[in-house]
Scaffold this active site. Structure first.
Site, PDB file in Angstrom:
ATOM      1  N   GLU A 167      42.377  28.955  38.344  1.00 20.79           N
ATOM      2  CA  GLU A 167      41.946  28.281  37.123  1.00 20.79           C
ATOM      3  C   GLU A 167      42.372  26.815  37.028  1.00 20.79           C
ATOM      4  O   GLU A 167      43.259  26.453  36.247  1.00 20.79           O
ATOM      5  CB  GLU A 167      42.443  29.036  35.892  1.00 20.79           C
ATOM      6  CG  GLU A 167      41.940  30.467  35.849  1.00 20.79           C
ATOM      7  CD  GLU A 167      42.240  31.146  34.531  1.00 20.79           C
ATOM      8  OE1 GLU A 167      43.006  30.604  33.729  1.00 20.79           O
ATOM      9  OE2 GLU A 167      41.675  32.232  34.311  1.00 20.79           O
ATOM     10  N   GLU A 351      38.905  37.973  37.174  1.00 19.63           N
ATOM     11  CA  GLU A 351      39.653  38.382  35.970  1.00 19.63           C
ATOM     12  C   GLU A 351      38.675  38.678  34.853  1.00 19.63           C
ATOM     13  O   GLU A 351      37.725  37.926  34.641  1.00 19.63           O
ATOM     14  CB  GLU A 351      40.593  37.280  35.461  1.00 19.63           C
ATOM     15  CG  GLU A 351      41.865  37.134  36.228  1.00 19.63           C
ATOM     16  CD  GLU A 351      42.769  36.040  35.670  1.00 19.63           C
ATOM     17  OE1 GLU A 351      42.737  35.774  34.455  1.00 19.63           O
ATOM     18  OE2 GLU A 351      43.484  35.436  36.483  1.00 19.63           O
TER      19      GLU A 351
HETATM   20  C1  GCO Z   1      44.234  33.259  32.907  1.00 16.41           C
HETATM   21  C2  GCO Z   1      45.355  33.608  33.716  1.00 16.41           C
HETATM   22  C3  GCO Z   1      46.195  34.741  33.257  1.00 16.41           C
HETATM   23  C4  GCO Z   1      46.233  35.030  31.778  1.00 16.41           C
HETATM   24  C5  GCO Z   1      45.017  35.752  31.306  1.00 16.41           C
HETATM   25  C6  GCO Z   1      45.006  36.051  29.837  1.00 16.41           C
HETATM   26  O1  GCO Z   1      43.162  33.597  33.315  1.00 16.41           O
HETATM   27  O2  GCO Z   1      44.360  32.607  31.883  1.00 16.41           O
HETATM   28  O3  GCO Z   1      44.934  33.821  35.021  1.00 16.41           O
HETATM   29  O4  GCO Z   1      47.426  34.327  33.702  1.00 16.41           O
HETATM   30  O5  GCO Z   1      47.319  35.815  31.503  1.00 16.41           O
HETATM   31  O6  GCO Z   1      43.885  35.007  31.548  1.00 16.41           O
HETATM   32  O7  GCO Z   1      45.069  34.879  29.074  1.00 16.41           O
END
Ligand code: GCO
Length: 437
Positions: A167, A351
């Site tokens: 990210e 994710e």
């Molecule tokens: C993100 C991160 C995670 C977070 C999840 C929830 O995508 O922001 O990879 O570390 O914990 O997204 O906010």
């Protein structure tokens, strides 16, 4: 669940994700301090000033965690390695205990039939590098390449896939523009530099791993589906600006060798010298692209200097984070990425998930519905020709949710943060049933 494994192609991968600082317990094993430790120690930055010092104690309990993953039928595990655990000063002498830990961890994944899907940077920059300017420093891409070499020399022979950076938006924007994440800056020049340098670091790490003979290397970006928050023309422009900055800037750098005009309208005066010359490096070919998707956002025009946007609440049901639940946006985002950037390149959802407060009576119904609805959206995109090859749930465990501390619970598995006891939730059991059929 409404779906089962046999609704997907036979080689479709189901995985769950975590990250090092959020679960391992950074206090153990000789890891060096990170900018999240100092950010957390500064009053007002983090709920109850919580840190990742103990996380979920995964450092000691990983075998139990992998046994739970294996019992649920997962094919892969998306994890990250901590730069400061491998190189406590960010550069120089590696921490033998840290390298041994990741070596054991990867062997344990494999012995539990989990394909290792590694990320090299999930946000905890070694404090010694933050002292030098961190993501603002022009040499950070080379420091990152050296770290990549050290960790992959040790575990690179057993990786299913690797992505250098998790990210880029969150690293650059939340860390340097809004100040919500470490290092907590609110500075447009720092932001412009960080946005460019994370992509340079991505490129140098890919080149480093290619030179080592590694394959299945990718990039992971986060997305929000953007709705204009009202009907005015100025809001339409602000929503487009937000969309370009959030959803397009990094993809455009990697896959098109250029940055969107709406973003450069604000950032160009602050960019590092000769930034236009870096796109050959940034655009080093990758083998797949990962999408992190959680929610949509409603953006309106706000008076003031660039970027002149603000967000407004929307009407949809929300998660414990206050994020609207909008599965349609996942299908649209997958299609947009394929159409505009990646074409035949394999895509992965790296994710997707939701936070829900601990409430044993309610049987985790919201998380089960969230999973069902987003997997439907994924299947719709596949039916429309998107080459999606896997789905990764965030997160395996309740864990350290950054500036929100341990309060927001994203896990399929409940963690008691006093005893570190693990208790699979109803969503875990529902997913395990779906994956067994
Ligand atoms: C993100 C991160 C995670 C977070 C999840 C929830 O995508 O922001 O990879 O570390 O914990 O997204 O906010």
């Amino acid at each position: 669940m409404r779906f089962c494994r046999s609704d997907f192609p036979p080689d479709f991968m189901f995985a769950a994700a975590t990250s090092s600082y959020q679960i391992e317990g950074h206090a153990y094993g000789g890891a060096g301090p990170t900018h999240w430790d100092s950010f957390a120690a500064t009053p007002g930055n983090i709920v109850r000033s919580e840190t990742g010092a103990f996380g979920c104690d995964h450092y000691h309990r990983y075998a139990q965690d992998f046994a739970l993953m294996q019992a649920a039928g997962f094919d892969g595990y998306r994890f990250s390695t901590s730069w400061a655990r491998v190189l406590p000063e960010g550069r120089g002498t590696p921490n033998a205990e840290g390298l041994d830990f990741y070596d054991r961890l990867v062997d344990a994944m494999l012995s539990h039939d989990l394909r290792p899907m590694a990320t090299l940077y999930h946000w905890e920059l070694p404090a010694a590098l933050a002292d030098l300017g961190g993501w603002r420093h022009p040499d950070i891409a080379n420091w990152f390449a050296d770290y990549t070499q050290v960790i992959m020399d040790r575990i690179g022979d057993r990786m299913f896939s690797v992505a250098p950076i998790n990210e880029p938006w969150c690293i650059a924007w939340l860390g340097h523009f809004t100040g919500d994440h470490a290092p907590g800056l609110r500075d447009i020049r720092a932001t412009a530099r960080a946005m460019h340098h994370v992509l340079k670091a991505h490129g140098t790490a890919i080149q480093t791993m290619r030179a080592m003979g590694m394959s299945n290397l990718g990039a992971v970006f986060n997305f929000e589906y953007v709705h204009p928050g009202d009907k005015s023309a100025k809001t339409a422009q602000a929503a487009r600006r937000y969309d370009q900055a959030y959803n397009h800037f990094f993809l455009s750098g990697v896959f098109k060798g250029t940055y969107p005009a709406e973003v450069m309208a604000g950032l160009e005066p602050h960019m590092p010298k000769d930034w236009q010359d870096d796109f050959a490096l940034i655009g080093t070919p990758v083998d797949w692209c990962g999408l992190n998707y959680y929610t949509c956002r409603r953006v309106v025009h706000a008076e003031g200097p660039w970027p002149a946007w603000a967000d407004v609440p929307g009407p949809l049901p929300k998660t414990q984070m206050g994020w609207e639940i909008y599965p349609e946006g996942l299908c649209d985002t997958l299609r947009m990425v394929q159409r505009e950037y990646t074409q035949d390149l394999p895509l992965y959802i790296t994710e997707n998930g939701m936070a829900a407060a601990h409430d044993p009576q309610r049987e985790d119904a919201a998380r089960i519905a969230y999973l069902d609805d987003h997997l439907d959206a994924a299947r719709q995109a596949m039916a429309m020709g998107v080459p999606l090859q896997g789905y990764t749930f965030w997160s395996l465990l309740d864990n350290y949710e950054w500036a929100l501390g341990y309060e927001k619970r994203f896990g399929l598995i409940h963690v008691d943060f006093d005893s570190f006891e693990r208790t699979p939730k109803a969503s875990y059991h529902a997913l395990a049933r779906a994956l067994s059929r």
